[in-house]
Design a protein around this motif. Sequence first.
Motif, PDB file in Angstrom:
ATOM      1  N   THR A  17      -7.017   0.243   2.063  1.00  0.00           N
ATOM      2  CA  THR A  17      -7.082   1.698   2.196  1.00  0.00           C
ATOM      3  C   THR A  17      -6.122   2.199   3.265  1.00  0.00           C
ATOM      4  O   THR A  17      -5.576   3.296   3.132  1.00  0.00           O
ATOM      5  N   SER A  21      -1.963   4.996   3.137  1.00  0.00           N
ATOM      6  CA  SER A  21      -1.394   6.066   3.960  1.00  0.00           C
ATOM      7  C   SER A  21      -0.182   5.584   4.764  1.00  0.00           C
ATOM      8  O   SER A  21       0.207   6.221   5.738  1.00  0.00           O
ATOM      9  N   ARG A  28       2.848   2.306  -0.384  1.00  0.00           N
ATOM     10  CA  ARG A  28       1.811   3.190  -0.933  1.00  0.00           C
ATOM     11  C   ARG A  28       1.691   3.032  -2.440  1.00  0.00           C
ATOM     12  O   ARG A  28       0.584   2.957  -2.981  1.00  0.00           O
ATOM     13  N   TYR A  52     -11.237   9.210  -0.753  1.00  0.00           N
ATOM     14  CA  TYR A  52     -10.470  10.140   0.072  1.00  0.00           C
ATOM     15  C   TYR A  52      -9.002   9.761   0.166  1.00  0.00           C
ATOM     16  O   TYR A  52      -8.130  10.627   0.135  1.00  0.00           O
ATOM     17  N   ARG A  53      -8.713   8.472   0.237  1.00  0.00           N
ATOM     18  CA  ARG A  53      -7.308   8.041   0.299  1.00  0.00           C
ATOM     19  C   ARG A  53      -6.587   8.328  -1.019  1.00  0.00           C
ATOM     20  O   ARG A  53      -5.440   8.747  -1.036  1.00  0.00           O
ATOM     21  N   LEU A  55      -7.427  10.663  -3.205  1.00  0.00           N
ATOM     22  CA  LEU A  55      -7.276  12.116  -3.299  1.00  0.00           C
ATOM     23  C   LEU A  55      -6.111  12.597  -2.440  1.00  0.00           C
ATOM     24  O   LEU A  55      -5.374  13.494  -2.824  1.00  0.00           O
ATOM     25  N   TYR A  56      -5.932  11.984  -1.297  1.00  0.00           N
ATOM     26  CA  TYR A  56      -4.815  12.327  -0.423  1.00  0.00           C
ATOM     27  C   TYR A  56      -3.477  12.041  -1.116  1.00  0.00           C
ATOM     28  O   TYR A  56      -2.521  12.791  -0.974  1.00  0.00           O
ATOM     29  N   LEU A  57      -3.429  10.964  -1.896  1.00  0.00           N
ATOM     30  CA  LEU A  57      -2.192  10.611  -2.596  1.00  0.00           C
ATOM     31  C   LEU A  57      -1.847  11.611  -3.690  1.00  0.00           C
ATOM     32  O   LEU A  57      -0.706  11.648  -4.152  1.00  0.00           O
ATOM     33  N   SER A  59      -1.404  14.566  -3.206  1.00  0.00           N
ATOM     34  CA  SER A  59      -0.466  15.494  -2.568  1.00  0.00           C
ATOM     35  C   SER A  59       0.693  14.748  -1.911  1.00  0.00           C
ATOM     36  O   SER A  59       1.354  15.286  -1.026  1.00  0.00           O
ATOM     37  N   ASP A  60       0.945  13.526  -2.346  1.00  0.00           N
ATOM     38  CA  ASP A  60       2.009  12.715  -1.765  1.00  0.00           C
ATOM     39  C   ASP A  60       3.380  13.349  -2.012  1.00  0.00           C
ATOM     40  O   ASP A  60       3.597  14.010  -3.031  1.00  0.00           O
ATOM     41  N   ARG A  66       2.454  10.456  -6.938  1.00  0.00           N
ATOM     42  CA  ARG A  66       1.568  11.541  -7.409  1.00  0.00           C
ATOM     43  C   ARG A  66       1.252  11.405  -8.886  1.00  0.00           C
ATOM     44  O   ARG A  66       0.100  11.506  -9.304  1.00  0.00           O
ATOM     45  N   SER A  73      -6.401   8.926 -12.052  1.00  0.00           N
ATOM     46  CA  SER A  73      -7.585   9.656 -11.611  1.00  0.00           C
ATOM     47  C   SER A  73      -8.379  10.211 -12.783  1.00  0.00           C
ATOM     48  O   SER A  73      -9.581  10.436 -12.673  1.00  0.00           O
TER      49      SER A  73
END
Length: 90
Positions: A17, A21, A28, A52-53, A55-57, A59-60, A66, A73
Amino acid sequence: MANHRFQLVDQYLPLLTNCLSDQNDLIRYQTAIIVSSLLAEDYIKFKGPIVYRLLYLLSDANEQIRNFIESRSEEHTSELQSQFRISYAV
């Protein structure tokens, strides 16, 4: 035997995880591939820091990452929705 496989993966889950990031795009992307494969094979569960990680990707800055996360997803949307329903219920 299945329990043994989970234990092998669980000890490395924080490292995986954290790699999601990383500053390097290749790290990544490769980690996202590994994590999505582990999720697909049910070696890890779609909960906690992994959610959460990933979901953060979404917006990569890298479009390839993305797009990959968006495509993967869709497979986990129902799991994610149930995860958030549980969070809101508590």
